[in-house]
Design a protein around this motif. Structure first.
Motif, short mmCIF file in Angstrom:
data_model
loop_
_atom_site.label_atom_id
_atom_site.label_comp_id
_atom_site.label_asym_id
_atom_site.label_seq_id
_atom_site.Cartn_x
_atom_site.Cartn_y
_atom_site.Cartn_z
N ALA A 45 13.14 0.84 0.65
CA ALA A 45 11.78 1.36 0.49
C ALA A 45 10.72 0.39 0.98
O ALA A 45 9.60 0.80 1.31
CB ALA A 45 11.53 1.70 -0.97
N LYS A 46 11.04 -0.88 1.06
CA LYS A 46 10.04 -1.89 1.39
C LYS A 46 9.41 -1.69 2.76
O LYS A 46 8.22 -1.94 2.94
CB LYS A 46 10.64 -3.30 1.29
CG LYS A 46 10.87 -3.74 -0.12
CD LYS A 46 11.46 -5.13 -0.19
CE LYS A 46 11.73 -5.49 -1.64
NZ LYS A 46 12.43 -6.75 -1.78
N SER A 47 10.16 -1.21 3.70
CA SER A 47 9.61 -1.03 5.05
C SER A 47 8.60 0.11 5.10
O SER A 47 7.80 0.20 6.04
CB SER A 47 10.74 -0.79 6.05
OG SER A 47 11.41 0.43 5.74
N ARG A 48 8.60 0.98 4.10
CA ARG A 48 7.68 2.12 4.08
C ARG A 48 6.46 1.89 3.20
O ARG A 48 5.60 2.76 3.08
CB ARG A 48 8.43 3.37 3.61
CG ARG A 48 9.58 3.78 4.53
CD ARG A 48 10.21 5.10 4.13
NE ARG A 48 10.59 5.21 2.73
CZ ARG A 48 11.78 4.88 2.23
NH1 ARG A 48 12.70 4.40 3.02
NH2 ARG A 48 12.04 5.05 0.96
N ILE A 49 6.38 0.74 2.57
CA ILE A 49 5.27 0.46 1.67
C ILE A 49 4.20 -0.34 2.42
O ILE A 49 4.49 -1.37 3.02
CB ILE A 49 5.74 -0.30 0.42
CG1 ILE A 49 6.70 0.59 -0.37
CG2 ILE A 49 4.56 -0.71 -0.45
CD1 ILE A 49 7.31 -0.08 -1.59
N SER A 50 2.99 0.15 2.36
CA SER A 50 1.88 -0.49 3.04
C SER A 50 1.59 -1.86 2.44
O SER A 50 1.65 -2.06 1.22
CB SER A 50 0.63 0.40 2.91
OG SER A 50 -0.53 -0.32 3.22
N LYS A 51 1.19 -2.80 3.30
CA LYS A 51 0.82 -4.13 2.81
C LYS A 51 -0.40 -4.04 1.89
O LYS A 51 -0.58 -4.87 1.01
CB LYS A 51 0.57 -5.09 3.97
CG LYS A 51 -0.60 -4.73 4.85
CD LYS A 51 -0.73 -5.70 6.00
CE LYS A 51 -1.81 -5.27 6.96
NZ LYS A 51 -1.87 -6.15 8.12
N PHE A 103 -1.33 -4.06 -5.78
CA PHE A 103 -0.42 -4.31 -6.90
C PHE A 103 -0.56 -5.74 -7.40
O PHE A 103 -0.72 -5.98 -8.60
CB PHE A 103 1.03 -4.03 -6.47
CG PHE A 103 2.05 -4.45 -7.49
CD1 PHE A 103 2.21 -3.75 -8.67
CD2 PHE A 103 2.84 -5.58 -7.27
CE1 PHE A 103 3.14 -4.15 -9.62
CE2 PHE A 103 3.77 -5.98 -8.20
CZ PHE A 103 3.93 -5.27 -9.38
N VAL A 104 -0.51 -6.69 -6.49
CA VAL A 104 -0.61 -8.11 -6.85
C VAL A 104 -1.96 -8.40 -7.49
O VAL A 104 -2.05 -9.02 -8.55
CB VAL A 104 -0.35 -9.01 -5.62
CG1 VAL A 104 -0.68 -10.46 -5.90
CG2 VAL A 104 1.08 -8.85 -5.14
N LEU A 105 -3.02 -7.92 -6.85
CA LEU A 105 -4.37 -8.15 -7.37
C LEU A 105 -4.54 -7.51 -8.75
O LEU A 105 -5.04 -8.15 -9.69
CB LEU A 105 -5.41 -7.59 -6.39
CG LEU A 105 -6.87 -7.84 -6.74
CD1 LEU A 105 -7.20 -9.33 -6.61
CD2 LEU A 105 -7.78 -7.03 -5.83
N SER A 106 -4.11 -6.27 -8.89
CA SER A 106 -4.28 -5.54 -10.16
C SER A 106 -3.51 -6.18 -11.31
O SER A 106 -4.05 -6.33 -12.41
CB SER A 106 -3.84 -4.09 -9.99
OG SER A 106 -4.63 -3.45 -9.03
N LEU A 107 -2.26 -6.55 -11.07
CA LEU A 107 -1.47 -7.14 -12.14
C LEU A 107 -2.07 -8.48 -12.58
O LEU A 107 -2.16 -8.77 -13.77
CB LEU A 107 -0.02 -7.33 -11.68
CG LEU A 107 0.97 -7.71 -12.78
CD1 LEU A 107 1.06 -6.60 -13.83
CD2 LEU A 107 2.34 -7.96 -12.17
N TYR A 138 7.65 -7.50 -7.32
CA TYR A 138 7.73 -6.52 -6.23
C TYR A 138 9.05 -6.69 -5.48
O TYR A 138 9.77 -5.72 -5.22
CB TYR A 138 6.54 -6.67 -5.29
CG TYR A 138 6.74 -5.94 -3.98
CD1 TYR A 138 6.54 -4.57 -3.90
CD2 TYR A 138 7.15 -6.62 -2.84
CE1 TYR A 138 6.74 -3.90 -2.70
CE2 TYR A 138 7.35 -5.96 -1.65
CZ TYR A 138 7.15 -4.60 -1.57
OH TYR A 138 7.36 -3.94 -0.40
N GLY A 139 9.36 -7.92 -5.12
CA GLY A 139 10.59 -8.19 -4.37
C GLY A 139 11.83 -7.80 -5.13
O GLY A 139 12.81 -7.34 -4.54
#
Length: 188
Positions: A117-123, A129-133, A109-110
């Motif tokens: 774009a990172k500031s506009r992406i919800s935590k 994303f992390v959980l799914s991958l 992700y990083g």
């Protein structure tokens, strides 16, 4: 520094697995020499991180975590029979793998998402994303075990459905830890 560490760790693991491969071929242990020869391949994978386009893909601690995982699965788990002799070994490694892949997802992700774009992406999106991958990696691993059991070994899923569900649950819990950690990194 990171490049030298990757070269040293990969070289040591490749040499170790090559020695084990030769030893078990000479001993006539077909199961163990095949595992050790596979260990050569997965020990060499981090060398791909030395390619210019992906040189700084993962942090050093994650790379070290990968080698710990290889040692624990290939050598201790399969060759030294911890999977058979240590009841909790398999489940613990599935938990560890869930966290490890989750942390790799955070690194991806990083790397892949532009700073603008990172500031506009919800935590919560990052959490999913992390959980799914990470959970996907657990599912793919269980498919690998299933195919391996039906085509070659018959030993990867000794516990049948219970083994599969326990492994998936442990992988999910490890993934959940990494996903919760990802929320702390992004305060939005």
């Amino acid at each position: 520094m990171k490049s030298k560490l990757i070269i040293i760790l990969s070289s040591c693991f490749i040499a170790f697995m090559a020695i084990l491969t030769i030893y078990y071929v000479l001993k006539g242990d077909s199961s163990r020499w095949q595992v050790a020869s596979g260990g050569i391949l997965i020990s060499a994978l981090p060398l791909l991180l030395l390619l210019p386009k992906i040189k700084n893909l993962f942090p050093t601690l994650l790379i070290i975590g990968y080698f710990i995982f290889i040692f624990c699965t290939v050598f201790l788990g399969s060759i030294a029979n911890f999977y058979i002799n240590v009841k909790w070994w398999d489940t613990s490694l599935h938990f560890y793998k869930g966290m490890l892949v989750g942390l790799a997802a955070i690194s991806l992700y990083g790397l892949l998402v532009p700073e603008s774009a990172k500031s506009r992406i919800s935590k919560w999106f990052i959490f999913l994303f992390v959980l799914s991958l990470s959970v996907l990696s657990s599912v793919i691993w269980e498919i690998y075990e299933f195919i391996g059991d039906h085509t070659y070994t018959h030993t990867m899923q000794r516990g049948g459905n219970t083994d599969t569900m326990t492994d998936l649950t442990a992988g999910f819990i490890g993934a959940l830890f990494a996903a919760v950690y990802s929320i702390t990194l992004n305060k939005k």
